[in-house]
Design an enzyme around this catalytic site. Structure first.
Site, PDB file in Angstrom:
ATOM      1  N   HIS A 161       0.823  -1.209   0.000  1.00 34.85           N
ATOM      2  CA  HIS A 161       0.000   0.000   0.000  1.00 34.85           C
ATOM      3  C   HIS A 161       0.862   1.266   0.000  1.00 34.85           C
ATOM      4  O   HIS A 161       1.926   1.330   0.611  1.00 34.85           O
ATOM      5  CB  HIS A 161      -0.942   0.014   1.202  1.00 34.85           C
ATOM      6  CG  HIS A 161      -0.236  -0.019   2.532  1.00 34.85           C
ATOM      7  ND1 HIS A 161       0.221   1.128   3.166  1.00 34.85           N
ATOM      8  CD2 HIS A 161       0.092  -1.045   3.338  1.00 34.85           C
ATOM      9  CE1 HIS A 161       0.786   0.804   4.310  1.00 34.85           C
ATOM     10  NE2 HIS A 161       0.729  -0.513   4.438  1.00 34.85           N
ATOM     11  N   ASP A 162       0.392   2.255  -0.730  1.00 31.64           N
ATOM     12  CA  ASP A 162       0.996   3.593  -0.781  1.00 31.64           C
ATOM     13  C   ASP A 162       2.398   3.600  -1.389  1.00 31.64           C
ATOM     14  O   ASP A 162       3.140   4.572  -1.221  1.00 31.64           O
ATOM     15  CB  ASP A 162       1.034   4.238   0.621  1.00 31.64           C
ATOM     16  CG  ASP A 162      -0.343   4.300   1.251  1.00 31.64           C
ATOM     17  OD1 ASP A 162      -1.209   4.985   0.688  1.00 31.64           O
ATOM     18  OD2 ASP A 162      -0.565   3.644   2.289  1.00 31.64           O
ATOM     19  N   GLY A 180       4.930  -1.271   2.668  1.00 31.20           N
ATOM     20  CA  GLY A 180       4.165  -0.063   2.377  1.00 31.20           C
ATOM     21  C   GLY A 180       5.027   1.183   2.260  1.00 31.20           C
ATOM     22  O   GLY A 180       6.126   1.266   2.818  1.00 31.20           O
TER      23      GLY A 180
END
Length: 263
Positions: free
Chosen positions: A121-122, A139
């Site tokens: 994520h991100d 992440g």
């Protein structure tokens, strides 16, 4: 016209581009946009607010846009953006972003993601990257253009990898890696410059010699690394690659990956 297998499940609201093929047993969520001339071979799962650029090929059991593996996530609709011309092989996973991290995971154009690789994520991944089998990003990682990450290598969350870096296989990457770097080892250490990649990017012999001389001064010269870095700053004008390396170091907030003997 798009070609959609009758066993596929396309939710209302999904957008499928012209010429795209959706193979057997694919599942496409309501907020998904897939570009033109893509091919989802079969058993592909795409969810969240995911956009996929034109001309991508996605192999069975890839899962794209699934919820971020973060304890901060509270079910928000967040994004995964994948560029054009990517090849995403079997069982690749790419998670959507978190609100805390800006809400977007992004992948550039022409990436090649081998089986079981993972984009957390991100993360923000550049163009023309290659992730070998089971290469994994935690992440919030930032990955530059033309980066190669070897098989079974894992990158710690919030780590930056500069452009044209080569990461060897079975590496644990815990620190930021300068552009053009070559790293190897169980816990990745800087071994030099990615000369093969630089030659492929049309670096001349003179440019290679200039950047190599800078590298030697910065990482293997006398004094501490901090002293060598300060002395090297005036060399930024000698080559754009040197300026890029110094700029990357200057923007860093985490430890820098160094040669095993550097101090």
């Amino acid at each position: 016209m798009s070609k959609i297998d009758p066993t596929a499940r396309i939710a209302d609201g999904a957008v499928i581009g012209a010429g795209t093929e959706i193979g057997p047993y694919c599942i496409i969520g309501p907020n998904v946009v897939i570009g033109a001339n893509c091919k989802l071979i079969g058993h592909v799962h795409v969810t969240a607010q995911t956009t996929i650029g034109d001309g991508c090929t996605i192999y069975p059991f890839a899962s794209l846009g699934t919820p971020p593996q973060s304890l901060s996530y509270r079910g928000e609709l967040t994004q995964l953006r994948i560029g054009s011309g990517c090849t995403i092989r079997e069982s690749v996973t790419m998670n959507a972003g978190t609100v805390v991290g800006g809400g977007v995971t992004s992948v550039g154009d022409r990436g090649y993601f081998m089986n079981c690789s993972h984009v957390g994520h991100d993360c923000h991944v550049g163009n023309d990257v290659i992730f070998a089998t089971s290469a994994t990003l935690g992440g919030h990682c930032e990955i530059g253009d033309f980066v190669f990450i070897g098989g079974l290598s894992a990158v710690h969350q919030f780590t930056r990898i500069g452009a044209q870096v080569m990461v060897g296989g079975v590496c644990g990457v815990r620190d930021d890696i300068i552009p053009f770097g070559l790293v190897n080892g169980q816990y990745a250490a800087l071994e030099g410059l990615n000369l093969i990649g630089m030659k492929r990017r049309k670096f001349t012999k003179q440019r290679l010699a200039t950047v190599r001389a800078f590298y030697q001064k910065l990482f293997h010269g006398p004094g501490t690394f901090a002293e060598r870095l300060e002395a090297a700053r005036p060399l930024a004008g000698e080559d754009p690659a040197i300026a890029e390396i110094l700029d990357f170091i200057g923007k860093g907030k985490r430890p820098l990956c160094l040669p095993a003997i550097a101090k």
